[in-house]
Design a protein around this motif. Structure first.
Motif, PDB file in Angstrom:
ATOM      1  N   ILE A 191     -29.782  27.745 -96.543  1.00 21.35           N
ATOM      2  CA  ILE A 191     -29.381  27.731 -95.150  1.00 21.35           C
ATOM      3  C   ILE A 191     -28.449  28.920 -94.876  1.00 21.35           C
ATOM      4  N   LYS A 241     -32.672  38.929 -97.318  1.00 21.96           N
ATOM      5  CA  LYS A 241     -34.098  38.619 -97.242  1.00 21.96           C
ATOM      6  C   LYS A 241     -34.811  38.863 -98.562  1.00 21.96           C
ATOM      7  N   ASP A 277     -45.702  30.641 -94.542  1.00 16.55           N
ATOM      8  CA  ASP A 277     -44.595  31.246 -93.802  1.00 16.55           C
ATOM      9  C   ASP A 277     -44.527  30.669 -92.393  1.00 16.55           C
ATOM     10  N   ARG A 325     -37.377  26.738-101.019  1.00 13.40           N
ATOM     11  CA  ARG A 325     -37.182  27.383 -99.731  1.00 13.40           C
ATOM     12  C   ARG A 325     -35.865  28.167 -99.761  1.00 13.40           C
ATOM     13  N   PRO A 326     -35.671  29.127 -98.849  1.00  9.29           N
ATOM     14  CA  PRO A 326     -34.413  29.889 -98.837  1.00  9.29           C
ATOM     15  C   PRO A 326     -33.231  28.988 -98.480  1.00  9.29           C
ATOM     16  N   HIS A 340     -34.650  36.213-101.246  1.00  6.74           N
ATOM     17  CA  HIS A 340     -35.145  34.876-100.928  1.00  6.74           C
ATOM     18  C   HIS A 340     -36.545  34.955-100.331  1.00  6.74           C
ATOM     19  N   LEU A 399     -42.981  28.678 -89.861  1.00 14.24           N
ATOM     20  CA  LEU A 399     -41.638  28.132 -89.695  1.00 14.24           C
ATOM     21  C   LEU A 399     -41.622  26.785 -88.990  1.00 14.24           C
ATOM     22  N   ALA A 419     -38.482  27.216 -92.323  1.00 14.31           N
ATOM     23  CA  ALA A 419     -38.353  28.367 -93.214  1.00 14.31           C
ATOM     24  C   ALA A 419     -39.630  28.490 -94.031  1.00 14.31           C
ATOM     25  N   ASN A 451     -31.725  29.677-103.795  1.00 15.05           N
ATOM     26  CA  ASN A 451     -32.775  28.970-103.074  1.00 15.05           C
ATOM     27  C   ASN A 451     -32.659  27.467-103.279  1.00 15.05           C
TER      28      ASN A 451
END
Length: 361
Positions: free
Chosen positions: A72, A77, A107, A69-70, A80, A109, A114, A53
């Motif tokens: 790129i 899933k 959540d 954040r996760p 992360h 986006l 993300a 992450n």
């Protein structure tokens, strides 16, 4: 240590890597809406280490926070899940203050593209591959740090999951089997043409799986030196534990095996030395066997079958490296740090095979 030396060895954020930028204005608006008392200009930098992450330092009006954040192009899933990690921290912080306090999650986006969450910044020293020039440990300090590291892992394994309202983190029944089968499937899915097949390792793990433990515990799942924060004035003391993204409930020896997969001793073979990412070979550091002895003495748990857990830890680490390398190989990310991970995958397989060859399981 003198004040200027302390500042030099503290973990510091740097300029954000190209392609991993986030919108400061959007983050500022989110923070002001969700955290009381924030004001002033915002500055965002990035912590450069790590392959999972993405972690950023937020400085707003003199208040410092960390945003996670996760990565790129991430495909995994469950590994992360920002919402899950935030929920874990919310439940865990009141009973285990070594973990950072979570502050806000979204959540949505539309903010940075993300899901992400923001947490308190734990200030201190985070060890990387080699000790910085400004920091040194006596043999006694190095030993004490290792003992503290393992004792704190034992404390994590002693947390009452039900009392902490952490029942949601996982089901202990069949945990080891799910881990072996799940990571094997992930490796086969992420394997590239230049990667070893690891079939011998996967077959051995499937054959040597122990039965479910009678005493399942909280499992951190990524417990290692660069996920703990050290006291800047007494660096043999730990003040924080980071990266709870993969926390679950299961066999605690899996946690210890994952930890020791990173543990390279000064007398280990050259191919293992090339994979070292933390200063576990410094003078005075515990050996893997001494760590097992310390953990047994602290918890009363037997490590008789530890070849399995150590081999699994090595294989799991190879899978993680391969999953990241897959993103580079297929040009999902252009981060050049990932190119060398194929050598880590190969080296970890060789180390796992040596464990298998010498094991009496």
């Amino acid at each position: 240590m003198r004040k200027e030396t302390i500042m030099q060895v503290m973990d510091r954020a740097e300029t954000i890597r190209p392609g991993e930028e986030i919108d400061p204005a959007a983050v500022k608006a989110f923070l002001q809406k969700n955290i009381q008392g924030l004001f002033g200009d915002i500055a965002i930098t990035q912590f450069p280490s790590g392959y999972s992450n993405l972690t950023y330092l937020i400085d707003m009006g003199g208040c410092q926070m960390v945003l996670r954040r996760p990565p790129i192009g991430a495909r995994v899933k469950a590994g992360h899940d920002m919402g899950r990690e935030y929920k874990v921290l919310k439940a865990l912080h009141p009973v285990f203050p070594y973990c950072p306090e979570p502050l806000a999650y979204t959540d949505d986006l539309s903010i940075i593209g993300a899901p992400f969450f923001v947490m308190e910044k734990l200030s201190g020293i985070i060890l990387r591959k080699d000790l910085p020039r400004e920091l040194s440990f006596s043999e006694n300090q190095a030993r004490q740090l290792c003992v503290t590291l393992i004792d704190l892992l034992a404390d994590i394994h002693a947390i009452d999951i039900q009392k902490a309202s952490l029942d949601f983190i996982g089901k202990p029944q069949g945990y080891v089997q799910r881990q072996v089968e799940g990571w094997s499937a992930r490796y086969r899915k992420a394997r590239t043409d230049d990667a070893p097949d690891c079939e011998t390792v996967m077959a051995w793990l499937a054959d040597k799986m122990p039965e479910d433990t009678n005493h399942p515990t909280l499992v951190h799942n990524d417990y290692k030196f660069d996920n703990v924060v050290l006291n800047p004035k007494r660096p043999e003391k730990i003040v924080g534990v980071l990266d709870w993204e993969m926390t679950t409930c299961g066999d605690p020896l899996m946690d210890l095996g994952n930890c020791l997969a990173y543990w390279v001793e000064k007398n280990d073979p050259k191919d293992m030395q090339m994979m070292r990412t933390m200063p576990t070979s410094m003078s005075g550091a515990l050996t893997r066997q001494e760590i097992l002895d310390q953990y047994e003495n602290r918890t009363g748990r037997s490590t008789r079958q530890f070849d399995f857990y150590y081999c699994f830890g090595l294989f799991r680490l190879a899978v993680i490296a391969q999953q990241i390398y897959y993103r580079f190989f297929h040009k999902i990310t252009n981060n050049k740090r990932f190119a060398m991970l194929i050598f880590a995958v190969t080296g970890l397989e060789k180390t796992a095979l040596r464990v298998i060859e010498s094991s009496d399981l």
